[in-house]
Write an enzyme that holds these catalytic residues in place. Sequence first.
Site, PDB file in Angstrom:
ATOM      1  CE  LYS A 138      -4.157   1.872   2.120  1.00  0.00           C
ATOM      2  NZ  LYS A 138      -5.141   1.719   3.171  1.00  0.00           N
ATOM      3  CG  HIS A 141      -2.249   7.530   3.572  1.00  0.00           C
ATOM      4  ND1 HIS A 141      -2.468   8.478   4.523  1.00  0.00           N
ATOM      5  CD2 HIS A 141      -3.353   7.518   2.781  1.00  0.00           C
ATOM      6  CE1 HIS A 141      -3.670   9.031   4.330  1.00  0.00           C
ATOM      7  NE2 HIS A 141      -4.204   8.473   3.285  1.00  0.00           N
ATOM      8  CG  HIS A 144       0.055   4.885   6.693  1.00  0.00           C
ATOM      9  ND1 HIS A 144       1.164   5.467   6.140  1.00  0.00           N
ATOM     10  CD2 HIS A 144       0.468   4.202   7.773  1.00  0.00           C
ATOM     11  CE1 HIS A 144       2.211   5.137   6.870  1.00  0.00           C
ATOM     12  NE2 HIS A 144       1.819   4.382   7.859  1.00  0.00           N
TER      13      HIS A 144
END
Length: 560
Positions: A138, A141, A144
Site C-alpha cells: 500500500k 500514506h 495511513h
Amino acid sequence: MACGFRRSIASQLSRVLDLPPENLIKSISAVPISRKEEVADFQLSVDSLLENNNDRSRPDIQIQAVKLAEKLKCDTVVSEISTGQGTVNFKINRELLTKTVLQQVIEDGSKYGLKSELFSDLPQKRIVVEFSSPNVAKKFHVGHLRSTIIGLLGAGFQLFGYEEKLQSSPLQHLFEVYVQVNKEAADDKNVAKSAQEFFQRLELGDLQALALWQKFRDLSIDEYMRIYKRLGVHFDEYSGESFYREKSQEVLKLLDSKGLLQKTLKGTAVVDLSGNGDPSALCTVMRSDGTSLYVTRDLAAAIDRMEKYNFDKMIYVTDKGQKKHFQQVFQMLQIMGYDWADRCQHVPFGVVQGMKTRRGDVTFLEDVLNEIRLRMLQNMASIKTTKELENPQETAEQVGLAALIIQDFRGSLLSDYQFSWDRVFQSRGDTGVFLQYTHARLHSLEETFGCGYLNDFNTACLQEPQSVSILQHLLRFDEVLYRSSQDLQPRHIVSYLLTLSHLAAAAHRALHVRSRPPEVAGARLHLFRAVRSVLANGMKLLGITPLWSTPPHVHSTEIL
C-alpha cells in the site's frame, strides 16, 4: 550543563536548606528570555520545595522566597540575587557566562545539552520504537492506518494482477490491484470470501500463499526504503504484524491455557478485559475461521520483541484513532501475566487536513515530497540571482522537508491541523524555510571571514543586550531537550530553534562583523558559530539536514 551553573547554585542552596544538591537541580530552571526587560539567568521555584505540604499548612510562598534569598550570598558565579513571584532569581557573572557557554557549545559539539546534570540520573535504556507501519503493497500514506489488506491483495492479484506490471512498477501495480479488488468486494461477496480464504491459507502456512505474500513484502520494503532514504530515516529492523502469523496462534493457545479465551456463538474468540463480564470490555482476538486479528498479532509482536531485545521501554507511534487498540493490547499483556506491560507506551498523533497538490487530493507521502521539491525549485528559479547551486534538486528537497517537518511538529502531536502550502514556504516567520536559511547564512559568515578569528575571544566584547539574550537562550537548551525526552513532544525543540533563529537575525542586524576591530569581530563570530552549532544539533534531532549553502530563494536582508 547549563554549563555547571545550575549545580553551583544548587550547592549553595543545599547548605542553607540542608538538602542534597541532587534534590534541588531540577527545581532550578533557566529563565526564558524577555523582549521587554533584562531577566535573571536562573530561578528557583520555592513552590517546588514545598510540594509535599498541603495547601492549609503551606506558608506564604512569597515570604519564604524573600527569607531564602536573604540567606544566600553572591559569589564568583552568582553576581546578583533577587526575588520574583514565588521565586528566587540568580544572575550569573556576565563575563563568566559568556566564556563558559561559548566554550561549552564548541567543546561538546553535537553532545551540547545532553551532558547536562538533568540527564545524569537517567540510566542508559534500550528503547524499541515502532513507527511508520505502512501496509505491505500500500503506497506510503501521509496519515495511513495499519490494517490487514493481505487477504484482499492476494485474492485481487490472482484476479487482476499482471506479472509484467509487477516487475516494472511493483508498488503502483499492487496499489491498483488493491483498489480494484476493494471495489469488487463491495459488490461481490465471493471476492470478499476469496480474500478471507487467502488469508486463512497464509496463516495455515500454505506455500503458494506464503510465496506470493513474500514477493509482495519484499517489493514493498524495497520501495519503502527508497522513500525512507529521502526522509533520512533508517530502521534497524523491518517487521510487520503479518510477520507474526505463526506466533499469533501461540498467543491464542496461551490465552486459552490461562482460561482467558472465550468462544462466542458466532465462533469467534474474545477476551474479557473487565474480568466481570462487561460486554463493552470484550476484545475479539480470533475470527470464526480461526485466523488471527490485528490485536493478536500485536500481542505476538510485543512478546517476541521483549524476548529478542529485553527492552526497557517500547513506544508505538501511530495515529490517535488507534488509542483504544493499544489500550487493549497493553491491558491484555498485563492479564496474561507480563509484568513488563507497563513499559509499553502509545504516542498518538493527529490528522493532517487539507493537504492537496495542484493535481487534486493527496493521499501519498511520496506525492507530497515530490510536490514540495517541485514548488521549491520553482521558487528558487523565480528569484533573479547569479548564484548557482551544485545540486538544486537536493537543496530544494532539504528545504522542503524542513518546511514540512516544522509545520507538522510546531503544535502538539495529538492535535489535528490544517495544512497550508503558503505557510509552509514562507521565508519569514516560524517556518522550516526560516530555520534552513538562518543556518546557511550563519555558516556563510564563517566561510566569509574564515576561522582565524576563532582561536580566542574577549568576553568583554559580547555584553550587548543581543549577545546576552542569545547566551541566556543557549543556557536553556538542555532543559528543552529534557522536557521533550519526558513527554515525547518535539514542539519544545521546534519552539526553541525558532526563537534562537529570531535572536540570531536580530543580533546580526545589530552586531556587524565586517569592518570591525579584530577583537570585536572575533568575539561576534564565536557567538554566531555557537548559535549555528546548536541550531544544527536541534535540526538534526528533528530529522532535518541543515543546509550549508544558501539557495536563491529570498534576498539576504530578509533573513540575516
